[in-house]
Write a protein that holds these residues in place. Structure first.
Motif, PDB file in Angstrom:
ATOM      1  N   ALA A  75       0.816  -1.216   0.000  1.00  0.00           N
ATOM      2  CA  ALA A  75       0.000   0.000   0.000  1.00  0.00           C
ATOM      3  C   ALA A  75       0.852   1.271   0.000  1.00  0.00           C
ATOM      4  CB  ALA A  75      -0.927   0.006   1.210  1.00  0.00           C
ATOM      5  N   ARG A  76       2.100   1.159   0.340  1.00  0.00           N
ATOM      6  CA  ARG A  76       2.973   2.341   0.403  1.00  0.00           C
ATOM      7  C   ARG A  76       3.800   2.457  -0.863  1.00  0.00           C
ATOM      8  NH1 ARG A  76       4.630   0.217   5.833  1.00  0.00           N
ATOM      9  NH2 ARG A  76       2.816   0.620   7.110  1.00  0.00           N
ATOM     10  N   GLN A  77       5.014   1.928  -0.834  1.00  0.00           N
ATOM     11  CA  GLN A  77       5.947   2.053  -1.955  1.00  0.00           C
ATOM     12  C   GLN A  77       5.796   0.943  -2.982  1.00  0.00           C
ATOM     13  OE1 GLN A  77       8.261   1.291   1.203  1.00  0.00           O
ATOM     14  NE2 GLN A  77       9.452   3.161   1.204  1.00  0.00           N
ATOM     15  N   GLY A  78       5.110  -0.094  -2.635  1.00  0.00           N
ATOM     16  CA  GLY A  78       5.019  -1.274  -3.477  1.00  0.00           C
ATOM     17  C   GLY A  78       5.802  -2.404  -2.844  1.00  0.00           C
ATOM     18  N   GLN A  79       5.319  -3.616  -3.058  1.00  0.00           N
ATOM     19  CA  GLN A  79       5.929  -4.762  -2.378  1.00  0.00           C
ATOM     20  C   GLN A  79       7.196  -5.270  -3.049  1.00  0.00           C
ATOM     21  OE1 GLN A  79       3.427  -8.202  -2.149  1.00  0.00           O
ATOM     22  NE2 GLN A  79       2.921  -8.188  -4.320  1.00  0.00           N
ATOM     23  N   MET A  90      17.489  -0.073  -6.384  1.00  0.00           N
ATOM     24  CA  MET A  90      17.562   0.360  -7.769  1.00  0.00           C
ATOM     25  C   MET A  90      16.185   0.669  -8.339  1.00  0.00           C
ATOM     26  SD  MET A  90      20.391  -2.398  -8.987  1.00  0.00           S
ATOM     27  CE  MET A  90      20.352  -1.872 -10.674  1.00  0.00           C
ATOM     28  N   LYS A  91      15.179  -0.074  -7.907  1.00  0.00           N
ATOM     29  CA  LYS A  91      13.815   0.120  -8.405  1.00  0.00           C
ATOM     30  C   LYS A  91      12.851  -0.466  -7.395  1.00  0.00           C
ATOM     31  CE  LYS A  91      11.157   0.503 -12.358  1.00  0.00           C
ATOM     32  NZ  LYS A  91      11.017   1.665 -13.148  1.00  0.00           N
ATOM     33  N   ARG A  92      11.708   0.198  -7.239  1.00  0.00           N
ATOM     34  CA  ARG A  92      10.680  -0.263  -6.306  1.00  0.00           C
ATOM     35  C   ARG A  92       9.326  -0.032  -6.958  1.00  0.00           C
ATOM     36  NH1 ARG A  92      11.020  -0.491  -0.435  1.00  0.00           N
ATOM     37  NH2 ARG A  92      13.072   0.343  -0.744  1.00  0.00           N
ATOM     38  N   GLY A  93       8.369  -0.917  -6.705  1.00  0.00           N
ATOM     39  CA  GLY A  93       7.054  -0.732  -7.287  1.00  0.00           C
ATOM     40  C   GLY A  93       6.053  -1.782  -6.858  1.00  0.00           C
ATOM     41  N   ARG A  94       4.838  -1.610  -7.371  1.00  0.00           N
ATOM     42  CA  ARG A  94       3.747  -2.515  -7.023  1.00  0.00           C
ATOM     43  C   ARG A  94       3.648  -3.711  -7.954  1.00  0.00           C
ATOM     44  NH1 ARG A  94       1.808   2.583  -5.559  1.00  0.00           N
ATOM     45  NH2 ARG A  94       1.148   2.624  -3.381  1.00  0.00           N
TER      46      ARG A  94
END
Length: 112
Positions: A75-79, A90-94
């Motif tokens: 719900a925040r930055q993505g799991q 390097m990369k974060r997302g849902r």
């Protein structure tokens, strides 16, 4: 016997691990990087809060990259996150497919 008896609380759902479709996406990237002679080994770990797929350039080295699933962050930055050497995110997302694109946009070279 009362009809309004509630079942016992099951507690934590157990360990976090990858689903088949998630693992399929990860292994496709892994296979491509092995074919390019960039990666040579991997390890998977499931835990209470996260699951991790670590890739290695050589067996016995520290992981070059870690692909991490942490459902509590959905719900925040993505799991999903890709973490490089030294713990740099390097990369974060849902969406896993979107996060794995970080490997498409870079030319990897082993520096010795």
């Amino acid at each position: 016997m009362s009809a309004d008896v509630t079942p016992l609380d099951p507690g934590p759902s157990g360990s976090v691990f990858f689903e088949r479709r998630e693992l399929d996406l990860i292994l496709r990237v892994y296979g491509r990087m092995v074919a390019q002679a960039e990666w040579r080994d991997y390890a998977m770990v499931g835990g209470r809060e996260s699951a991790e797929f670590a890739v290695f350039r050589r067996s016995g080295d520290a992981p070059a990259y870690r692909i991490e699933k942490r459902p509590s962050l959905q719900a925040r930055q993505g799991q999903w996150s890709v973490i490089g050497e030294g713990g740099v995110v390097m990369k974060r997302g849902r969406e896993l497919a979107q996060v794995l694109r970080v490997f498409d946009s870079r030319k990897f070279q082993v520096v010795e």
